[in-house]
Design an enzyme around this catalytic site. Sequence first.
Site, PDB file in Angstrom:
ATOM      1  N   LYS A 154       0.845  -1.196   0.000  1.00  7.83           N
ATOM      2  CA  LYS A 154       0.000   0.000   0.000  1.00  7.83           C
ATOM      3  C   LYS A 154       0.873   1.236   0.000  1.00  7.83           C
ATOM      4  O   LYS A 154       1.958   1.250   0.601  1.00  7.83           O
ATOM      5  CB  LYS A 154      -0.913   0.035   1.240  1.00  7.83           C
ATOM      6  CG  LYS A 154      -1.763   1.311   1.331  1.00  7.83           C
ATOM      7  CD  LYS A 154      -2.613   1.374   2.588  1.00  7.83           C
ATOM      8  CE  LYS A 154      -3.362   2.705   2.659  1.00  7.83           C
ATOM      9  NZ  LYS A 154      -4.243   2.807   3.823  1.00  7.83           N
ATOM     10  N   GLU A 204      -9.747  12.743  11.917  1.00  2.99           N
ATOM     11  CA  GLU A 204      -9.040  11.571  12.432  1.00  2.99           C
ATOM     12  C   GLU A 204      -8.144  11.862  13.630  1.00  2.99           C
ATOM     13  O   GLU A 204      -7.134  12.557  13.521  1.00  2.99           O
ATOM     14  CB  GLU A 204      -8.187  10.954  11.316  1.00  2.99           C
ATOM     15  CG  GLU A 204      -7.528   9.650  11.717  1.00  2.99           C
ATOM     16  CD  GLU A 204      -6.892   8.923  10.564  1.00  2.99           C
ATOM     17  OE1 GLU A 204      -6.349   7.821  10.787  1.00  2.99           O
ATOM     18  OE2 GLU A 204      -6.927   9.441   9.424  1.00  2.99           O
ATOM     19  N   GLU A 248      -7.904  -2.626   3.459  1.00  4.37           N
ATOM     20  CA  GLU A 248      -7.095  -1.434   3.708  1.00  4.37           C
ATOM     21  C   GLU A 248      -7.236  -0.989   5.163  1.00  4.37           C
ATOM     22  O   GLU A 248      -6.254  -0.637   5.824  1.00  4.37           O
ATOM     23  CB  GLU A 248      -7.528  -0.312   2.766  1.00  4.37           C
ATOM     24  CG  GLU A 248      -6.754   0.985   2.928  1.00  4.37           C
ATOM     25  CD  GLU A 248      -7.273   2.091   2.030  1.00  4.37           C
ATOM     26  OE1 GLU A 248      -6.901   3.263   2.288  1.00  4.37           O
ATOM     27  OE2 GLU A 248      -8.041   1.817   1.098  1.00  4.37           O
TER      28      GLU A 248
END
Length: 400
Positions: A154, A204, A248
């Site tokens: 990733k 976040e 993910e």
Amino acid sequence: MSTAPDVATHVPLAEPAHPAVGAATTLMADYRPGARFLGTPTRTLVGHGVHSEVPHDERPLGERVADTLARAKAQGHHAPVMGAIAFDHTAPAALAIPDRVRTAPPLAADPLIALPADAPEDVDWQLRQVPAPEEYGAGVAAAVERMWRGEFSKVVLARTLELTAPEPLDLPAMLQRLARRDPNGYTFALPTAPGRTLIGASPELLVSRHGTRVVANPLAGSTPRSDDLAEDVRRAAALLESAKDLHEHAVVVDAVHQALAPYCAELVVPAGPTLIRTATMWHLSTTVTGTLASPATSALDLGLALHPTPAVCGTPTPLAREVIRETEPFDRGFFTGMIGWGDASGDGEWVVTIRCAEAEERSLRLYAGAGVVAASEPEAETRETAAKFRTFLAAVGARL
């Protein structure tokens, strides 16, 4: 004349037992460029002036911050450190202990936050995409090809929008629109250099520490919101069932678990993600909670152990960093770094620096990234970054 609470330096983060309606929104309305503004789900903070700056030298950042806080405390000054840390945490940080800190309850707890912000003025923005969408898509395609060859699993690739206005920017108005659009998030406006401000609204939380309680809230896997209610619900449900996005997300949660485990006597990781939403995006979200093993470990120590997570860099981290350097035609600076506060006791909140822009006089540089895995499609990742830009574009009245 301001009615927001002015906090004595010996209790800079104390919250009033009976907060007045309007305390948080008044504090936000008092913000002026050069001050340090942080609005989180636990409190609203504004720092004025500079008591002491965290120096940039060969020592680890955590050690420099702890030493700066200890020196201030020895002088009878108990305000927290506030500011921003770059994506490359070996780069100079923009961290300082303010002369004076004012605090209020969280913006979301203030009923007046529901009042709409003034609409953006009609500005003739000049806009430049860096890289251009087709170049960004080519970078995604090249990364996917390397993943199919087994080089890495990733990488998070970002792009920017450069906006230029004919008149100086109105940062207080931008802050109002960002906060009122997503009051449950993390809104910030922080000086990073003379005449330069990092401003944004991140969804976040990287990590917080309050006493021995530790919380991290990794987000990974997302899809744009829709103005049509039925379509919006369909997209949310599809995200919860997306094998690509669930994988993910699991990679990021596992990385958070592994990074926090050495510091915690107990750590609780839910079996699967839930959904959270902002005004523009749906995100897969997992709230990881733990009990700190040693009070000597600060919130910043935990943040530095976590940063950068695969949600903003990739896996494995060293190779993902190299791919980012090779692919992105700009320096991320503070984008995908950390913003937040921390005090001398070790408590603090550190947030992932996304949905943000660097502002300087008449210019804005907006940032957005997307997590690229082997199943990624260049067009879809380009659309995702465009959707993420909408948070800030709406705050300035610009369109992509």
